[in-house]
Design an enzyme around this catalytic site. Structure first.
Site, mmCIF file in Angstrom:
data_model
loop_
_atom_site.group_PDB
_atom_site.id
_atom_site.type_symbol
_atom_site.label_atom_id
_atom_site.label_comp_id
_atom_site.label_asym_id
_atom_site.label_seq_id
_atom_site.Cartn_x
_atom_site.Cartn_y
_atom_site.Cartn_z
ATOM 1 C CG PHE A 8 -2.165 -0.716 1.297
ATOM 2 C CD1 PHE A 8 -3.279 -0.044 0.782
ATOM 3 C CD2 PHE A 8 -2.061 -1.976 1.680
ATOM 4 C CE1 PHE A 8 -4.552 -0.844 0.485
ATOM 5 C CE2 PHE A 8 -3.421 -2.800 1.704
ATOM 6 C CZ PHE A 8 -4.388 -2.127 1.020
ATOM 7 C CG ASP A 9 0.904 5.823 -1.879
ATOM 8 O OD1 ASP A 9 1.923 6.348 -1.667
ATOM 9 O OD2 ASP A 9 -0.047 6.524 -2.292
#
Length: 232
Positions: A8-9
């Site tokens: 995940f960013d």
């Protein structure tokens, strides 16, 4: 699809960086006696975006971004300020901002039961960890990979090679990158051979050169891609 490892960013993917940024900038400029107007934000935004673009393209170092964005902004207004001092104050304010994107907490909580979650970010190590903890997300992630610690921008293959090498039992076919930026998250995935999911909340025009495996407009759509219902 069978994804088990989710990368995940953070900013504008799980955390509402836009809201955090505006609140922090407003407080910072007021501390220094400036009214934080739309015009001032426009100038800052222009300077800041160009510096981050230069960093992502590998033409300047991260410290050049952080230590010159405020001095560069005020210089355009005919003022001279200590950019490092302003940056340190801004970093403290940012570290206290942890507004979440709608549904982020519930999604991470659900996914963490059946998937392995990791953060990949171009943000600053200390700031990102503090915000994750304050937002209640920190405990859902096995590890946090940031460009400051790794020494390469998230865009680069070297960044993702490091991530792959430091995740136990990593299998590319079981991994998915999730982020809002075509130029860093999605392009980085293409360069490293990892499937990608572009969160396009603003219905931006897609790039012919950068094609994501999936495109969604909200975090809720990720449930189907990750077979969340079936894994629950």
């Amino acid at each position: 699809m069978g994804y088990k490892i989710l990368l995940f960013d953070l900013d504008d993917t799980l955390l509402d960086f836009g809201a955090i940024e505006i609140d922090s900038l407003n407080k910072l400029f007021h501390q220094h006696g400036y009214s934080f107007s739309d015009e001032l934000f426009r100038v800052y935004n222009s300077v800041n975006k160009q510096l981050w673009t230069d960093y992502e393209n590998g033409t300047i170092a991260l410290d050049d971004v952080l230590n010159s964005r405020f001095s560069g902004t005020l210089l355009k207004l005919g003022k001279t300020v200590d950019g490092i001092e302003w940056e340190n104050q801004y970093r403290e304010l940012l570290g206290n901002g942890h507004q979440l994107i709608d549904g982020a907490l519930e999604l991470c909580q659900s996914l963490s039961v059946s998937h392995r979650l990791f953060v990949i970010t171009n943000g600053i190590t200390k700031t990102q960890i503090k915000r994750l903890k304050q937002a209640g997300l920190y405990g859902f992630f096995e590890d946090i990979f940031d460009s400051q610690s790794i020494g390469f921008q998230k865009l680069s293959k070297e960044f993702f090679d490091y991530v792959i090498d430091h995740i136990k039992d990593f299998k590319i076919r079981e991994a998915l990158i999730i982020g809002d930026s075509l130029n860093t998250d999605i392009k980085g995935g293409l360069l490293s051979g990892i499937d990608t999911c572009w969160i396009n909340r603003k219905s931006e025009k897609n790039s012919a050169e950068i094609q994501s495996t999936y495109t969604i407009t909200s975090l809720a759509e990720l449930c189907d891609i990750c077979d969340l219902g079936r894994n629950a």
